[in-house]
Design an enzyme around this catalytic site. Structure first.
Site, mmCIF file in Angstrom:
data_model
loop_
_atom_site.group_PDB
_atom_site.id
_atom_site.type_symbol
_atom_site.label_atom_id
_atom_site.label_comp_id
_atom_site.label_asym_id
_atom_site.label_seq_id
_atom_site.Cartn_x
_atom_site.Cartn_y
_atom_site.Cartn_z
ATOM 1 C CG HIS A 94 65.399 20.317 -55.988
ATOM 2 N ND1 HIS A 94 64.800 19.144 -55.591
ATOM 3 C CD2 HIS A 94 64.439 21.275 -55.873
ATOM 4 C CE1 HIS A 94 63.541 19.377 -55.249
ATOM 5 N NE2 HIS A 94 63.304 20.661 -55.432
ATOM 6 C CD GLU A 141 69.956 17.170 -54.821
ATOM 7 O OE1 GLU A 141 69.471 16.339 -54.045
ATOM 8 O OE2 GLU A 141 69.485 18.332 -54.960
ATOM 9 C CB ALA A 150 59.660 47.994 -20.835
ATOM 10 N NE ARG A 195 61.669 42.744 -36.944
ATOM 11 C CZ ARG A 195 61.248 43.996 -36.828
ATOM 12 N NH1 ARG A 195 61.175 44.769 -37.916
ATOM 13 N NH2 ARG A 195 60.903 44.477 -35.647
ATOM 14 C CG LEU A 225 55.881 43.680 -36.530
ATOM 15 C CD1 LEU A 225 54.799 42.635 -36.310
ATOM 16 C CD2 LEU A 225 56.920 43.613 -35.427
ATOM 17 N NE ARG A 276 62.236 49.844 -40.213
ATOM 18 C CZ ARG A 276 61.631 49.089 -39.287
ATOM 19 N NH1 ARG A 276 60.700 48.228 -39.633
ATOM 20 N NH2 ARG A 276 61.988 49.182 -38.026
ATOM 21 C CD GLU A 332 61.132 41.561 -33.654
ATOM 22 O OE1 GLU A 332 61.058 42.733 -33.221
ATOM 23 O OE2 GLU A 332 61.546 41.292 -34.787
ATOM 24 N N GLY A 364 56.405 40.948 -25.860
ATOM 25 C CA GLY A 364 56.506 41.556 -24.548
ATOM 26 C C GLY A 364 56.384 40.481 -23.478
ATOM 27 C CG LEU A 372 53.262 36.169 -27.312
ATOM 28 C CD1 LEU A 372 52.159 35.128 -27.229
ATOM 29 C CD2 LEU A 372 53.213 36.907 -28.647
#
Length: 399
Positions: A91, A93, A202, A224, A244, A247, A331, A333, A336
């Site tokens: 931790h 501290e 889109a 991410r 997903l 990179r 991420e 569409g 959702l």
């Protein structure tokens, strides 16, 4: 600071949240509440706490633990500092005490209340007392039910002067996902939307690569890397076949991948099944054969109740919260995203506007049950920046 616990302990704590209201641990010697102002002492407290917050922010990913920084000061001189680097690491501290070597009589600045319970590492409040720390200045109390003022009380009862509330708003912002999880038992939901200038997700043919440019995509990869898991629906999985993974940004670990597919539309050969931790959230509308194919890739399959939109999203957040996941980066569409927004389950919006106009016919956010302007949720702007020709804006829900 709060720390990860066994799954059974975490589930018990979540149950306790729903059974009792949170209350501060009682103090025989109450801590002093910081009052902002221009005095020399106040400026000094804020200066050292700001440094502690900078140290805490060095941890890109600390979940399920909070991000914590600590600075030790004696006679105006910084004698030790440190931050918590994540699960299994010391931790903040303890790191600062180790750097100081001799800390008797010093003041410890800590961004979160020192803990009193044993997790994977020993508790911090007793270590501060044993080291002879004379004063502890804390930004905020820990919302974890296992702490909940006990660390402050233990310090005060040992004769340590305790001051709370220094740069508390900044500390809360740094650990907003941790605080949300500890108070609700659910992950903090961040929804990323890449939109055209006219609000389309889109083109009419469904193509969305690429509405935004490389700079915006790098920012998405950075986000991410901060999340426990990246979430997509079956529509995005089928249209874009994303992997997903992180990179375009240096990452200390890869986030888990969550597929929301209520009926089994996504084939097991999709790129998101390519190794790592994968969780598929579905319903009994998905066939046994499809579930078996997903499992054969190494994915875990969660069968949850249905809702009018497919998967019961509240049940999904409850289930994923039991994994001690602090943040989901969605991420999504249109379907959702609309379902999450309509259910009022989104805590943060990351909106990336690309420099294109797509016109009618393309997917967009759907019905949100907003009949008049006063029905609409108001969001608080966290920040906005131009990246090349894109504009990135982040909003947080108003409490």
């Amino acid at each position: 600071m709060g720390e990860e616990v066994d799954r059974s302990d975490a589930q018990a704590a979540v149950g306790a949240r729903s059974a009792v209201s949170f209350s501060l641990c009682s103090f025989s010697v109450p801590p002093k509440r910081f009052a902002a102002g221009g005095t020399l002492d106040n400026r000094t407290h804020e200066q050292h706490m700001r440094r502690a917050l900078e140290l805490a922010a060095r941890a890109t990913f600390a979940a399920p633990n909070p991000k914590v920084g600590s600075v030790l000061v004696r006679e105006g001189e910084v004698i030790g500092e440190g931050h918590h680097a994540g699960t299994g690491h010391p931790h903040a501290e303890i790191v600062a005490l180790s750097a100081a070597r001799e800390s008797a009589g010093a003041t410890a600045y800590v961004t979160l209340e020192p803990c009193t319970h044993h997790g994977r590492t020993p508790p911090c409040a007793p270590a501060l007392i044993e080291a002879g720390i004379a004063r502890v200045v804390v930004a905020m109390q820990d919302p974890d039910l296992r702490v909940g003022g006990r660390g402050l009380a233990q310090l005060a009862e040992a004769g340590v002067e305790v001051i709370t509330g220094v740069l508390e708003d900044e500390a809360r912002a740094l650990n907003r996902t941790y605080i949300h999880h500890r108070r609700t038992g659910r992950p903090f939901v961040s929804l990323k939307l890449a939109l055209s200038l006219d609000g389309r997700l889109a083109a009419p043919d469904g193509s969305a690569r690429w509405i935004t440019g490389p700079g915006a995509r790098r920012e998405a990869h950075r986000r991410r890397s901060e999340a426990d898991a990246v979430v997509v629906g079956s529509g995005t999985a089928l249209a874009d076949d994303p992997s997903l993974t992180v990179r375009d940004f240096p990452a200390v670990r890869q986030p888990a991948r969550v597929l929301v597919d209520s009926s089994g539309r996504t084939p097991a050969g999709a790129r998101l099944f390519g190794g790592g931790e994968v969780v598929v959230v579905t319903t009994d509308a998905c066939s046994h054969d499809v579930q078996t194919a997903w499992k054969e890739t190494g994915a875990e399959v969660l069968v949850l109740p249905r809702s009018a939109d497919g998967v019961d999203l509240v049940a999904m957040l409850d289930a994923l919260g039991q994994r001690d996941w602090l943040e989901l980066y969605v991420e999504a569409g249109g379907q959702l995203a609309t379902s999450l927004l309509r259910a009022d389950l989104v805590d943060r919006l990351d909106i990336h506007h690309g420099p294109v106009l797509l016109g009618r016919g393309g997917p967009e956010i759907g019905e949100l049950a907003v009949a008049a302007i006063h029905d609409a949720r108001r969001w608080r702007l966290l920040g906005a920046e131009a990246v090349d020709d894109d504009v990135l804006m982040s909003y947080e829900r108003n409490s």
